[in-house]
Design a protein around this motif. Structure first.
Motif, PDB file in Angstrom:
ATOM      1  N   UNK A 480       7.685  -4.742   5.761  1.00 40.22           N
ATOM      2  CA  UNK A 480       8.028  -4.106   4.638  1.00 40.22           C
ATOM      3  C   UNK A 480       7.718  -5.304   3.249  1.00 40.22           C
ATOM      4  N   UNK A 481       7.782  -5.077   2.297  1.00 36.36           N
ATOM      5  CA  UNK A 481       7.703  -6.250   1.113  1.00 36.36           C
ATOM      6  C   UNK A 481       9.198  -6.077   0.429  1.00 36.36           C
ATOM      7  N   UNK A 482      10.064  -6.931   0.658  1.00 29.98           N
ATOM      8  CA  UNK A 482      11.410  -7.121  -0.253  1.00 29.98           C
ATOM      9  C   UNK A 482      11.196  -7.917  -1.513  1.00 29.98           C
ATOM     10  N   UNK A 483      11.244  -7.758  -2.775  1.00 26.30           N
ATOM     11  CA  UNK A 483      11.358  -8.407  -3.883  1.00 26.30           C
ATOM     12  C   UNK A 483      12.864  -8.654  -4.589  1.00 26.30           C
ATOM     13  N   UNK A 505      11.709  -6.838   9.616  1.00 25.96           N
ATOM     14  CA  UNK A 505      10.724  -6.493   9.597  1.00 25.96           C
ATOM     15  C   UNK A 505      10.203  -6.468   8.289  1.00 25.96           C
ATOM     16  N   UNK A 506      10.772  -7.668   7.466  1.00 24.91           N
ATOM     17  CA  UNK A 506      10.377  -7.868   5.978  1.00 24.91           C
ATOM     18  C   UNK A 506      10.059  -9.149   5.484  1.00 24.91           C
ATOM     19  N   UNK A 541       6.518 -14.486   5.999  1.00 21.16           N
ATOM     20  CA  UNK A 541       7.162 -15.338   5.503  1.00 21.16           C
ATOM     21  C   UNK A 541       7.838 -15.060   4.009  1.00 21.16           C
ATOM     22  N   UNK A 542       8.226 -16.039   3.118  1.00 21.16           N
ATOM     23  CA  UNK A 542       8.624 -15.830   1.815  1.00 21.16           C
ATOM     24  C   UNK A 542       7.612 -16.458   1.101  1.00 21.16           C
ATOM     25  N   UNK A 543       7.083 -15.594  -0.037  1.00 17.95           N
ATOM     26  CA  UNK A 543       6.475 -16.007  -1.163  1.00 17.95           C
ATOM     27  C   UNK A 543       7.020 -16.034  -2.495  1.00 17.95           C
TER      28      UNK A 543
END
Length: 549
Positions: A480-483, A505-506, A541-543
């Motif tokens: 999933x995408x977490x902002x 899973x993020x 990873x982290x963007x």
């Protein structure tokens, strides 16, 4: 505090004031703060008894509660057909919007207890590339989703080319069996300074809420709303749930992923809520976040000509604290004759911090209030206001109680509190606890901390929480995408990292700017979220997205 702190209202609009409470050096101060606190389309009827809707064949074959042997007890709900029609109670809605009512069990574990209607709205996809339905939740708890989508469909126009945009009023909210406390959530003001009498008054408020809310109240927590989402997915005919949630909506998305990991499609959570902290810790974290956002605003304001707070950030903080104290002692008068107090000023500042686009209006409002004694510019940001007019469902004629947002906010937060138990502490013990924590909250924020301290009492006299949040741990859902936003005043960035680790899973998108819910403030964030939802593009990873981009 929380949700509706955020947490909780449409992130692109002015948030409502937060929930909260527990008590302080003076119990009466916390109680005073607490006060601040159908069958037709779009008008879901209240709780009903009787049989679920008739079964049909189709996409409702997968069990609602996960793999099981034997018959699916909820197949009759998954097999219902939605009757889409107009949305006459949403006069500003786009012409293409259609509304319907989804029937769900009051208690998913025991469907025989009755049913309730969940109001839904849908705007059909406008392009050739059809990806099915994208379910949206704009925050809360206590905020109606249909109204939010009707008010701001343009923010999702790009997504609306590929997806049917679907919004809903969660159970207990708006036109979905709305809960109520029969008026104000304020306790009886005639209790004096006696802690025992004031706690008894809080219990009386909780009992009044139970009387006016009916059978849905014990089943209003997020765990139950997540199960409604699973019924919704099946009735919409979707193999997977594609979902975009903001603020409180991130808590709902995480709860769904924990219960139905193999039914998660493309899911984005923006302005990420905590999954583990009790309400008092959430309130403390919110005070810290609001303080950081305030200091960002003051750094900007003090470099701007005519800043009412002065030219130095440190002295500006002291100036605002003094102004709050002065307005509590000598309120200004609004255009309608209502007093504008220091507490109202704190609410206005908190509302403006949700979006950096509101900073100029806050600066101008402060200047006008100081120079002319006119709070009009601050009132529009979050000052005192009468209750919103009741909403009327088009087919049933049932009104949404004016106190529904506040009643639902407190009810959901208390049901979800992982640390909730029976109220066994004596009034003296509770007062002592608040006194012992007052310095901690004031250290977090001299301006916002005292207001957030009221969370210590928010759930007094109410049933124990569900505790489901403790069970969310690497549910096996797809990525999933977490902002997360570094300067978020409502949901601290660390909650994004903690939730990502807990879900296991993020992918995290780190927005370096301020405001709440970055999708509405950053083109960079919006582009990456849309790329994932539409094309499935998700880097590991982290963007990061720079501030202001």
């Amino acid at each position: 505090m929380h949700r509706y702190r955020s947490r909780r209202s449409h992130p692109s609009r002015r948030p409502r004031s937060g929930p909260g409470p527990r008590r302080g050096a003076a119990v009466c101060l916390a109680l005073a703060a607490l006060a601040a606190l159908g069958t037709g389309p779009g008008a879901a009827p209240a709780v009903r008894t009787g049989a679920p809707p008739a079964t049909r064949t189709g996409p409702g074959a997968a069990p609602v509660t996960g793999p099981r042997t034997g018959p699916d007890p909820l197949a009759r709900f998954a097999g219902q057909r939605l009757r889409w029609g107009g949305c006459p109670d949403q006069p500003g809605a786009p012409a293409a919007m259609r509304c319907a009512t989804l029937t769900v069990p009051v208690d998913h574990a025991d469907p025989a207890k009755g049913t309730l209607g969940v109001a839904m709205a849908r705007i059909p996809a406008t392009g050739r590339k059809r990806l099915g339905s994208l379910v949206l939740n704009f925050g809360g708890p206590g905020a109606p989703g249909i109204e939010a989508l009707a008010a701001d469909p343009k923010s999702f126009a790009d997504l609306g080319e590929s997806y049917d945009l679907v919004a809903f009023d969660p159970r207990g909210v708006g036109h979905s069996a709305p809960v109520s406390c029969g008026g104000s959530l304020d306790p009886d003001p005639g209790t004096g300074d006696d802690p025992a009498a004031q706690l008894a008054a809080l219990r009386a408020v909780a009992a009044r809420c139970a009387r006016h809310s009916g059978p849905v109240l014990p089943y209003i927590g997020t765990v139950h709303v997540a199960r409604d989402l699973e019924v919704m997915r099946r009735v919409l005919g979707e193999e997977k749930l594609h979902y975009l949630g903001f603020s409180y909506g991130t808590r709902l998305g995480a709860a769904y992923a924990a219960q139905f990991p193999h039914r998660v499609g493309r899911m984005v959570l923006d302005g990420v809520d905590t999954l583990t902290e009790p309400l008092d810790q959430q309130a403390l974290a919110t005070a810290e976040g609001q303080q950081r956002a305030l200091e960002d605003f003051l750094r900007w304001c003090t470099r701007r000509a005519g800043c009412a707070a002065g030219t130095n950030t440190r002295s500006a903080k002291e100036h605002l604290n003094a102004l709050v104290a002065r307005l509590d002692a000598e309120p200004l008068t609004g255009g309608d004759g209502s007093p504008f107090t220091g507490k109202d000023l704190v609410a206005a500042i908190a509302g403006a911090l949700y979006s950096e686009e509101s900073w100029p209006a806050l600066a101008d409002g402060l200047a006008t209030a100081e120079r002319d004694g006119d709070p009009t510019g601050l009132l529009v940001l979050g000052g005192p206001a009468g209750p919103p007019p009741p909403q009327t469902g088009p087919a049933t004629g049932h009104q949404v109680p004016a106190d529904n947002p506040a009643a639902a906010l407190v009810a959901v937060n208390c049901a979800d509190d992982p640390d909730r138990g029976a109220d066994k502490a004596s009034p003296a013990a509770i007062e002592k606890e608040i006194e012992s924590r007052a310095a901690e909250f004031r250290a977090a924020s001299p301006l916002f901390g005292p207001h957030q301290l009221k969370t210590v009492l928010s759930c007094y006299g109410r049933p124990a929480g569900s505790g489901y949040l403790r069970a969310i741990d690497r549910p096996g859902a797809p990525p999933m995408l977490l902002v997360g936003t570094r300067g978020d005043p409502a949901t601290p960035y660390r909650w994004t990292e903690e939730t990502a680790a807990r879900l296991g899973s993020a992918v995290v998108l780190d927005y370096k700017g301020g405001g709440h819910a970055a999708y509405f403030h950053s083109g960079c964030v919006r582009e990456r979220v849309n790329a994932f939802l539409v094309d499935g593009e998700l880097a590991r990873g982290t963007r990061a997205c720079p501030a202001g981009e």
